[in-house]
Design a protein around this motif. Structure first.
Motif, PDB file in Angstrom:
ATOM      1  N   HIS A 221      11.738 -14.314   9.397  1.00 14.08           N
ATOM      2  CA  HIS A 221      11.891 -13.320  10.429  1.00 14.08           C
ATOM      3  C   HIS A 221      12.174 -11.739   9.999  1.00 14.08           C
ATOM      4  CE1 HIS A 221      11.035 -16.362  13.598  1.00 14.08           C
ATOM      5  NE2 HIS A 221      12.209 -17.001  13.363  1.00 14.08           N
ATOM      6  N   GLU A 222      13.234 -11.931   9.204  1.00 16.57           N
ATOM      7  CA  GLU A 222      13.605 -10.546   8.693  1.00 16.57           C
ATOM      8  C   GLU A 222      12.535 -10.015   7.870  1.00 16.57           C
ATOM      9  OE1 GLU A 222      16.880  -9.034   8.513  1.00 16.57           O
ATOM     10  OE2 GLU A 222      18.258 -10.241   8.903  1.00 16.57           O
ATOM     11  N   MET A 223      11.649 -10.571   7.077  1.00 15.25           N
ATOM     12  CA  MET A 223      10.889 -10.039   6.354  1.00 15.25           C
ATOM     13  C   MET A 223       9.541  -9.380   7.373  1.00 15.25           C
ATOM     14  SD  MET A 223      10.248 -12.101   2.836  1.00 15.25           S
ATOM     15  CE  MET A 223       9.713 -13.586   3.431  1.00 15.25           C
ATOM     16  N   VAL A 224       9.199 -10.543   8.278  1.00 16.06           N
ATOM     17  CA  VAL A 224       8.223  -9.736   9.419  1.00 16.06           C
ATOM     18  C   VAL A 224       8.655  -8.647  10.235  1.00 16.06           C
ATOM     19  CG1 VAL A 224       7.108 -10.452  11.771  1.00 16.06           C
ATOM     20  CG2 VAL A 224       7.331 -12.204   9.873  1.00 16.06           C
ATOM     21  N   SER A 225       9.996  -8.427  10.507  1.00 19.29           N
ATOM     22  CA  SER A 225      10.400  -7.226  11.001  1.00 19.29           C
ATOM     23  C   SER A 225      10.506  -5.947   9.954  1.00 19.29           C
ATOM     24  CB  SER A 225      11.927  -7.414  11.415  1.00 19.29           C
ATOM     25  OG  SER A 225      12.139  -8.469  12.238  1.00 19.29           O
TER      26      SER A 225
ATOM     27  N   MET B  57      10.523 -26.379   9.104  1.00 19.46           N
ATOM     28  CA  MET B  57      11.044 -24.790   9.098  1.00 19.46           C
ATOM     29  C   MET B  57       9.916 -23.942   9.669  1.00 19.46           C
ATOM     30  SD  MET B  57      12.383 -24.427   5.213  1.00 19.46           S
ATOM     31  CE  MET B  57      13.746 -25.384   4.593  1.00 19.46           C
ATOM     32  N   VAL B  58       8.531 -24.350   9.596  1.00 22.06           N
ATOM     33  CA  VAL B  58       7.655 -23.825  10.251  1.00 22.06           C
ATOM     34  C   VAL B  58       7.652 -23.874  11.682  1.00 22.06           C
ATOM     35  CG1 VAL B  58       5.039 -23.091  10.473  1.00 22.06           C
ATOM     36  CG2 VAL B  58       6.149 -23.679   8.227  1.00 22.06           C
ATOM     37  N   SER B  59       8.070 -25.128  12.298  1.00 19.88           N
ATOM     38  CA  SER B  59       8.238 -25.292  13.637  1.00 19.88           C
ATOM     39  C   SER B  59       9.318 -24.324  14.229  1.00 19.88           C
ATOM     40  CB  SER B  59       8.619 -26.792  13.913  1.00 19.88           C
ATOM     41  OG  SER B  59       7.544 -27.531  13.545  1.00 19.88           O
ATOM     42  N   ARG B  60      10.659 -24.178  13.397  1.00 19.20           N
ATOM     43  CA  ARG B  60      11.610 -23.612  13.816  1.00 19.20           C
ATOM     44  C   ARG B  60      11.353 -21.914  13.738  1.00 19.20           C
ATOM     45  NH1 ARG B  60      15.423 -25.531   9.591  1.00 19.20           N
ATOM     46  NH2 ARG B  60      16.451 -23.563   9.971  1.00 19.20           N
ATOM     47  N   PHE B  61      10.570 -21.550  12.868  1.00 18.80           N
ATOM     48  CA  PHE B  61       9.866 -20.196  12.888  1.00 18.80           C
ATOM     49  C   PHE B  61       9.282 -19.682  14.063  1.00 18.80           C
ATOM     50  CE2 PHE B  61       6.661 -17.044  11.509  1.00 18.80           C
ATOM     51  CZ  PHE B  61       7.255 -16.003  11.408  1.00 18.80           C
TER      52      PHE B  61
ATOM     53  N   GLU C 106       9.517 -21.146  17.086  1.00 17.61           N
ATOM     54  CA  GLU C 106      10.117 -20.799  18.357  1.00 17.61           C
ATOM     55  C   GLU C 106      10.165 -19.495  18.689  1.00 17.61           C
ATOM     56  OE1 GLU C 106      13.873 -22.657  17.309  1.00 17.61           O
ATOM     57  OE2 GLU C 106      13.074 -24.747  17.380  1.00 17.61           O
ATOM     58  N   THR C 107      10.257 -18.529  17.874  1.00 16.65           N
ATOM     59  CA  THR C 107      10.258 -17.253  18.340  1.00 16.65           C
ATOM     60  C   THR C 107       9.311 -16.122  17.708  1.00 16.65           C
ATOM     61  OG1 THR C 107      12.003 -16.650  16.468  1.00 16.65           O
ATOM     62  CG2 THR C 107      13.011 -17.235  18.704  1.00 16.65           C
ATOM     63  N   ASP C 108       8.348 -16.848  16.844  1.00 16.16           N
ATOM     64  CA  ASP C 108       7.254 -15.948  16.411  1.00 16.16           C
ATOM     65  C   ASP C 108       6.054 -16.577  16.399  1.00 16.16           C
ATOM     66  OD1 ASP C 108       5.403 -14.551  15.130  1.00 16.16           O
ATOM     67  OD2 ASP C 108       6.844 -13.794  13.701  1.00 16.16           O
TER      68      ASP C 108
ATOM     69  N   VAL D 200      16.298  -8.210  -0.032  1.00 12.19           N
ATOM     70  CA  VAL D 200      14.781  -8.642   0.191  1.00 12.19           C
ATOM     71  C   VAL D 200      14.194  -7.642   1.346  1.00 12.19           C
ATOM     72  CG1 VAL D 200      13.094 -10.279   1.161  1.00 12.19           C
ATOM     73  CG2 VAL D 200      14.835 -11.139  -0.403  1.00 12.19           C
ATOM     74  N   VAL D 201      14.901  -7.182   2.206  1.00 10.33           N
ATOM     75  CA  VAL D 201      14.350  -6.481   3.277  1.00 10.33           C
ATOM     76  C   VAL D 201      14.094  -5.328   2.960  1.00 10.33           C
ATOM     77  CG1 VAL D 201      14.831  -5.165   5.310  1.00 10.33           C
ATOM     78  CG2 VAL D 201      15.195  -7.549   5.482  1.00 10.33           C
TER      79      VAL D 201
END
Lengths: 364, 269
Positions: free
Chosen positions: B38-42, B84-88, B90-92, B254-255
């Protein structure tokens, strides 16, 4: 047609097929960077394998450098003690460098020379294939790097010393389990980087096509000699041929010329380590499952999630989680049978052969 | 249209190039991955390549090998990656996620189960490093039946004949491995990449992305200038390894790198 019948009706010498498969086994499971190099290697090999000049070069080195043919020895005292079959031993230990590995190395070094590659690389476990590769590199004036797991380097220091004496560089591999499979990974990584000037000498009948085919072909000299020697010494064909199987190059080499002689039982012996039930073994054909590793589909030692698991055998030469794809296919087709012998049984046979025949074999 | 198609479509409309980021699932800790995605997408990443840990990652350099080993120390399995993809998701539900790995864990799960569970988890496609199109027929059927994209690789050694076949088989995009070598190897020669891509371009109308050897914003911008986008892997994984005992520092570094690369790429358009 069932798999069992397949072995009886097909020409067993017609494999691998054009795409490098033995039934469902074998193939080319490598990253794209290596695909062209594998195609070139196959083309080069196919153009040379029946070329009289190449064959006479190979033949000459096998005779004058390796010391072939190797004897087929009637083990009289062992035969008497065991009280069963008449036992002959094909003495590959008497080759230059002390093992069958050099048959393949000579062939592949000649290929490298014809392809204009000035550098060879190899992986080694116990060190026999590394020593044979370093030897032919010296013989043909090729640069040589040998990848060896740091665990194996510690266990096999004499062979490390021999490779260095022969002018090869021994590169310690510290990734994964630090043994043969990791050395193979590292050699693949080197090859992918230096593919323009480097030939990779795989030491067994595994890896991506065309390796299982060309290593088998170079090792088949064992079976061809055995066939001729047995016929003149004893007459006819043997009832059975027994060979150890790690990756399976010596077994494939002696089996191959007998594949179409259906009266001859072909028996491969895998390393049962501490026992097939213990999980501590190196017997994928007996107790593994089908998967993909090191460029080919074959029987493997892996867990239920597809991760390769560590193997165990008292014989470093058999300590490998995969097996050549042609063995996988011969097993399924029923043409060859595969059994397993544990560490204790191997040590017992080792002592027996020493005492009864004055021959100090490798543990395998 | 799937997430990959809409993402590349939107990028083309904006005249921007794609930035893909690679991390190994479960490296250095299982808890790291989803949050970091999520952080990398942001920070400007357009799609995630999620590395599936394997015991014998033969095409990887030392940096990514070590990441596989760290993840395996936590027993991260293919099914954990899918979780992990399923959890990702949930909000993206927009950012494409592509699995990248080796064939054997997929063989163990079974091709059909793998394809079905991937689709269910919200995976968009996969890159299987040791599966060239010649060997992929059976898996490809399952993957395509679930509307997933199987992405193939081109290499500097790929002949025109193979390039045509690979580009025809590939879906979603085509990934050009810019170096002869393993991941994380030397820095790339952008002029050489440009001439190779010119050669490959005529075989495909799919986006052509470049990976291997892209370590910073400057290289990324130059490579993006001659391609449809870049994949950054070892540079990110290396920062993660250096900061593996400091979750806050790990995310921040990383960000920071992703932001630098994004800005350099967008400035260069």
């Amino acid at each position: 047609m069932t798999d069992k019948q397949a072995g009886k009706n097909e020409n067993l010498h017609a494999f691998p097929d054009a795409s490098g498969h033995f039934g469902i086994y074998g193939g080319k499971f490598v990253s794209e960077t290596l695909m062209t190099a594998l195609t070139e290697l196959e083309q080069e090999y196919r153009s040379l394998k029946d070329d009289p000049a190449f064959l006479s070069e190979l033949e000459s080195d096998l005779r004058h450098y390796v010391g072939r043919e190797s004897p087929l020895y009637l083990a009289e005292r062992l035969t008497a003690e065991m009280g069963g079959a008449t036992i002959y031993l094909k003495r590959e230990d008497l080759n230059h460098t002390g093992a069958h590995k050099i048959n393949n190395c000579i062939g592949q070094a000649l290929l490298a020379k014809h392809m204009g590659k000035p550098r060879i690389i190899a992986e080694t476990g116990a060190g026999q294939h590394g020593v044979a590769s370093a030897t032919v590199a010296a013989r043909f004036g090729l640069a040589c790097q040998v990848y060896m797991g740091s665990e194996d380097i510690a266990r096999q220091s004499l062979n490390v010393y021999r490779m260095k004496l022969l002018g090869a560089e021994v590169v310690p591999v510290t990734s994964g389990s630090k043994t043969l499979k990791d050395a193979l990974n590292e050699a693949m990584r080197d090859w992918v980087t230096n593919v323009d000037n480097t030939h990779y000498i795989i030491g067994t009948v595994a890896g991506p096509h065309p390796y299982p085919m060309l290593v088998r072909d170079f090792q088949s000299v064992i079976g061809r000699e055995t066939r001729a020697q047995f016929s003149s010494r004893h007459g006819g064909l043997p009832d059975a041929i027994v060979a150890c199987v790690g990756g399976g190059s010596n077994a494939m080499g002696i089996f191959y010329p007998f594949l179409e002689d259906h009266s001859v039982r072909l028996v491969g012996v895998e390393a049962a380590g501490l026992g097939l039930d213990s999980g501590q073994h190196a017997a994928p054909l007996n107790a593994g499952s089908v998967g993909v590793l090191h460029g080919n589909r074959t029987y493997l030692m892996d867990d239920e999630d597809g991760q390769i698991i560590e193997t165990h055998s008292i014989s470093a030469g058999l300590d490998y989680p995969g097996v050549g794809p042609e063995h996988a296919w011969l097993k399924d087709s029923g043409r060859a049978e595969y059994v397993a012998v544990d560490d204790e049984q191997a040590l017992d046979a080792f002592r027996r052969l020493n005492r009864l025949e004055g021959i100090v074999p490798a543990l395998e | 249209m799937g997430r990959l198609g809409s993402t590349f479509g939107a990028l083309a409309t904006d005249g921007r190039k794609a930035l893909l980021a690679y991390v190994v699932a479960g490296d250095p800790e299982p808890e790291t991955t989803v949050n970091l995605m999520h952080e990398m997408v942001s920070a400007g990443v357009d799609a995630i390549e999620l590395g599936v840990p394997f015991s014998d990652p033969e095409a990887e350099g030392p940096v990514i090998q070590a990441a596989h080993e760290r993840a395996l120390a936590h027993h991260i399995r293919l099914r954990d990656c899918l979780d992990m993809v399923s959890r990702f998701r949930e909000t993206d539900n927009e950012t494409p996620v592509i699995l990248m790995g080796y064939l054997n864990p997929i063989e163990s799960m079974g091709y059909e189960a793998f394809a079905a569970r991937s689709a269910q988890a919200g995976v968009d496609g996969m890159i299987i490093v040791n599966l060239p199109p010649e060997e992929a027929g059976v898996l490809m059927k399952s993957v395509h039946a679930h509307d997933l994209d199987l992405v193939y690789l081109l290499a500097p050694t790929t002949t025109d004949e193979r390039a045509a076949m690979i580009c025809k088989a590939s879906r979603g995009f085509v990934y050009y491995v810019s170096l002869k070598g393993t991941t994380g190897a030397a820095t790339i020669d952008v002029n050489d990449v440009a001439s190779k891509l010119d050669r490959f371009r005529r075989f495909s109308s799919l986006p052509l992305l470049v990976g291997f050897g892209i370590k910073n914003g400057e290289t990324a911008a130059r490579v993006a200038g001659v391609s449809d986008g870049v994949v950054v892997g070892s540079a990110i994984v290396d920062l993660m390894a250096r900061n593996r005992d400091d979750p806050v520092g790990l995310n921040r570094s990383v960000v920071g790198l992703v932001t630098e690369i994004r800005q350099a790429m967008d400035a260069g358009r």
